[in-house]
Design a protein around this motif. Structure first.
Motif, PDB file in Angstrom:
ATOM      1  N   ALA A   4       0.839  -1.197   0.000  1.00 11.69           N
ATOM      2  CA  ALA A   4       0.000   0.000   0.000  1.00 11.69           C
ATOM      3  C   ALA A   4       0.873   1.246   0.000  1.00 11.69           C
ATOM      4  O   ALA A   4       1.776   1.369   0.823  1.00 11.69           O
ATOM      5  CB  ALA A   4      -0.918  -0.012   1.214  1.00 11.69           C
ATOM      6  N   PRO A   5       0.597   2.168  -0.912  1.00 11.57           N
ATOM      7  CA  PRO A   5       1.366   3.421  -0.954  1.00 11.57           C
ATOM      8  C   PRO A   5       1.132   4.254   0.305  1.00 11.57           C
ATOM      9  O   PRO A   5       0.098   4.145   0.951  1.00 11.57           O
ATOM     10  CB  PRO A   5       0.801   4.134  -2.187  1.00 11.57           C
ATOM     11  N   LYS A   6       2.109   5.111   0.615  1.00  8.81           N
ATOM     12  CA  LYS A   6       2.049   5.923   1.836  1.00  8.81           C
ATOM     13  C   LYS A   6       1.221   7.193   1.661  1.00  8.81           C
ATOM     14  O   LYS A   6       0.743   7.759   2.629  1.00  8.81           O
ATOM     15  CB  LYS A   6       3.463   6.313   2.278  1.00  8.81           C
ATOM     16  N   ASN A   7       1.108   7.683   0.419  1.00  8.24           N
ATOM     17  CA  ASN A   7       0.327   8.902   0.171  1.00  8.24           C
ATOM     18  C   ASN A   7      -0.197   8.893  -1.259  1.00  8.24           C
ATOM     19  O   ASN A   7       0.170   8.042  -2.064  1.00  8.24           O
ATOM     20  CB  ASN A   7       1.161  10.152   0.465  1.00  8.24           C
ATOM     21  N   ALA A   8      -1.053   9.856  -1.553  1.00 10.20           N
ATOM     22  CA  ALA A   8      -1.700   9.911  -2.867  1.00 10.20           C
ATOM     23  C   ALA A   8      -0.681  10.112  -3.989  1.00 10.20           C
ATOM     24  O   ALA A   8      -0.807   9.509  -5.058  1.00 10.20           O
ATOM     25  CB  ALA A   8      -2.742  11.018  -2.886  1.00 10.20           C
ATOM     26  N   ASP A   9       0.332  10.934  -3.740  1.00 11.06           N
ATOM     27  CA  ASP A   9       1.327  11.185  -4.790  1.00 11.06           C
ATOM     28  C   ASP A   9       2.068   9.908  -5.174  1.00 11.06           C
ATOM     29  O   ASP A   9       2.211   9.606  -6.357  1.00 11.06           O
ATOM     30  CB  ASP A   9       2.327  12.258  -4.344  1.00 11.06           C
ATOM     31  N   SER A  10       2.538   9.151  -4.185  1.00 14.04           N
ATOM     32  CA  SER A  10       3.265   7.922  -4.500  1.00 14.04           C
ATOM     33  C   SER A  10       2.341   6.895  -5.154  1.00 14.04           C
ATOM     34  O   SER A  10       2.753   6.149  -6.030  1.00 14.04           O
ATOM     35  CB  SER A  10       3.944   7.343  -3.255  1.00 14.04           C
ATOM     36  N   LEU A  11       1.081   6.878  -4.741  1.00 12.49           N
ATOM     37  CA  LEU A  11       0.107   5.964  -5.343  1.00 12.49           C
ATOM     38  C   LEU A  11      -0.066   6.280  -6.825  1.00 12.49           C
ATOM     39  O   LEU A  11      -0.025   5.383  -7.674  1.00 12.49           O
ATOM     40  CB  LEU A  11      -1.226   6.095  -4.612  1.00 12.49           C
ATOM     41  N   LEU A  12      -0.232   7.554  -7.145  1.00  7.96           N
ATOM     42  CA  LEU A  12      -0.467   7.941  -8.534  1.00  7.96           C
ATOM     43  C   LEU A  12       0.781   7.730  -9.390  1.00  7.96           C
ATOM     44  O   LEU A  12       0.681   7.331 -10.550  1.00  7.96           O
ATOM     45  CB  LEU A  12      -0.958   9.385  -8.597  1.00  7.96           C
ATOM     46  N   VAL A  13       1.949   7.952  -8.821  1.00  4.79           N
ATOM     47  CA  VAL A  13       3.200   7.689  -9.543  1.00  4.79           C
ATOM     48  C   VAL A  13       3.319   6.192  -9.837  1.00  4.79           C
ATOM     49  O   VAL A  13       3.668   5.783 -10.952  1.00  4.79           O
ATOM     50  CB  VAL A  13       4.429   8.190  -8.737  1.00  4.79           C
ATOM     51  N   VAL A  93      -9.056  18.639   6.033  1.00  2.47           N
ATOM     52  CA  VAL A  93      -8.062  17.576   6.248  1.00  2.47           C
ATOM     53  C   VAL A  93      -8.735  16.208   6.174  1.00  2.47           C
ATOM     54  O   VAL A  93      -8.211  15.279   5.544  1.00  2.47           O
ATOM     55  CB  VAL A  93      -7.345  17.767   7.608  1.00  2.47           C
ATOM     56  N   LEU A  94      -9.907  16.082   6.785  1.00  2.00           N
ATOM     57  CA  LEU A  94     -10.637  14.820   6.745  1.00  2.00           C
ATOM     58  C   LEU A  94     -10.937  14.410   5.305  1.00  2.00           C
ATOM     59  O   LEU A  94     -10.711  13.258   4.925  1.00  2.00           O
ATOM     60  CB  LEU A  94     -11.943  14.924   7.541  1.00  2.00           C
ATOM     61  N   ALA A  95     -11.419  15.343   4.499  1.00  2.00           N
ATOM     62  CA  ALA A  95     -11.747  15.041   3.103  1.00  2.00           C
ATOM     63  C   ALA A  95     -10.501  14.595   2.339  1.00  2.00           C
ATOM     64  O   ALA A  95     -10.564  13.685   1.509  1.00  2.00           O
ATOM     65  CB  ALA A  95     -12.388  16.250   2.427  1.00  2.00           C
ATOM     66  N   GLU A  96      -9.370  15.211   2.641  1.00  2.00           N
ATOM     67  CA  GLU A  96      -8.118  14.829   1.990  1.00  2.00           C
ATOM     68  C   GLU A  96      -7.716  13.401   2.388  1.00  2.00           C
ATOM     69  O   GLU A  96      -7.317  12.594   1.548  1.00  2.00           O
ATOM     70  CB  GLU A  96      -7.012  15.814   2.378  1.00  2.00           C
ATOM     71  N   GLN A  97      -7.841  13.075   3.667  1.00  2.00           N
ATOM     72  CA  GLN A  97      -7.482  11.737   4.145  1.00  2.00           C
ATOM     73  C   GLN A  97      -8.425  10.676   3.570  1.00  2.00           C
ATOM     74  O   GLN A  97      -7.983   9.599   3.167  1.00  2.00           O
ATOM     75  CB  GLN A  97      -7.509  11.708   5.675  1.00  2.00           C
ATOM     76  N   VAL A  98      -9.720  10.987   3.521  1.00  2.00           N
ATOM     77  CA  VAL A  98     -10.690  10.042   2.964  1.00  2.00           C
ATOM     78  C   VAL A  98     -10.446   9.856   1.467  1.00  2.00           C
ATOM     79  O   VAL A  98     -10.531   8.740   0.956  1.00  2.00           O
ATOM     80  CB  VAL A  98     -12.139  10.509   3.241  1.00  2.00           C
ATOM     81  N   SER A  99     -10.105  10.929   0.784  1.00  2.00           N
ATOM     82  CA  SER A  99      -9.787  10.838  -0.644  1.00  2.00           C
ATOM     83  C   SER A  99      -8.632   9.870  -0.867  1.00  2.00           C
ATOM     84  O   SER A  99      -8.658   9.052  -1.795  1.00  2.00           O
ATOM     85  CB  SER A  99      -9.423  12.212  -1.217  1.00  2.00           C
ATOM     86  N   PHE A 100      -7.623   9.960  -0.005  1.00  5.53           N
ATOM     87  CA  PHE A 100      -6.492   9.029  -0.121  1.00  5.53           C
ATOM     88  C   PHE A 100      -6.942   7.592   0.142  1.00  5.53           C
ATOM     89  O   PHE A 100      -6.552   6.669  -0.578  1.00  5.53           O
ATOM     90  CB  PHE A 100      -5.353   9.416   0.823  1.00  5.53           C
ATOM     91  N   LEU A 101      -7.788   7.378   1.156  1.00  2.00           N
ATOM     92  CA  LEU A 101      -8.274   6.022   1.433  1.00  2.00           C
ATOM     93  C   LEU A 101      -9.069   5.476   0.241  1.00  2.00           C
ATOM     94  O   LEU A 101      -8.965   4.288  -0.088  1.00  2.00           O
ATOM     95  CB  LEU A 101      -9.136   5.996   2.693  1.00  2.00           C
ATOM     96  N   ILE A 102      -9.835   6.335  -0.402  1.00  2.47           N
ATOM     97  CA  ILE A 102     -10.584   5.920  -1.598  1.00  2.47           C
ATOM     98  C   ILE A 102      -9.614   5.557  -2.716  1.00  2.47           C
ATOM     99  O   ILE A 102      -9.738   4.498  -3.328  1.00  2.47           O
ATOM    100  CB  ILE A 102     -11.567   7.033  -2.037  1.00  2.47           C
TER     101      ILE A 102
END
Length: 117
Positions: A4-13, A93-102
């Motif tokens: 599992a990636p650590k953040n949205a940026d690494s996931l998208l890369v 911040v919550l929306a950002e964290q949930v976006s990453f979980l999605i």
């Protein structure tokens, strides 16, 4: 092996490097439509733009369409325990964290489907 990636940026890369970025966009569009929350990201959308638009969509859903937001999380199959760990005191911040979980859950689906095909 799936890590599992650590953040949205690494996931998208990672999605781009494995040539699965378009599949990720298709999966997001599909699951949002299943939840009757039409979101239609064009396949040409940039990783930065998808992060921004997903964040805005989740933020608006938490504020104005909470029941639909919960239904979306259920349809996407976001981990309830991970959602419960989040601090809801700041909606941005919550929306950002949930976006990453999605993104993370959608990426799992795409990755496993590709890996085990």
């Amino acid at each position: 092996m799936f890590v599992a990636p650590k953040n949205a940026d690494s996931l998208l890369v990672e999605a781009q490097s494995e040539a699965l970025y378009l599949k990720l966009i298709e999966q997001i569009n599909k699951d949002f439509n299943l939840a009757n929350e039409g979101i239609d990201f064009p396949l040409s959308i940039s990783p930065d733009e998808i992060k921004i638009q997903l964040h805005e969509k989740i933020y608006r859903m938490i504020q104005y369409k909470f029941a639909e937001y919960l239904n979306l999380l259920y349809i996407i199959d976001v981990s309830e325990s991970e959602i419960k760990k989040l601090d809801g005191s700041d909606l941005v911040v919550l929306a950002e964290q949930v976006s990453f979980l999605i993104l993370k859950r959608e990426w799992q689906k795409v990755w496993f489907r590709n890996y085990y095909k």
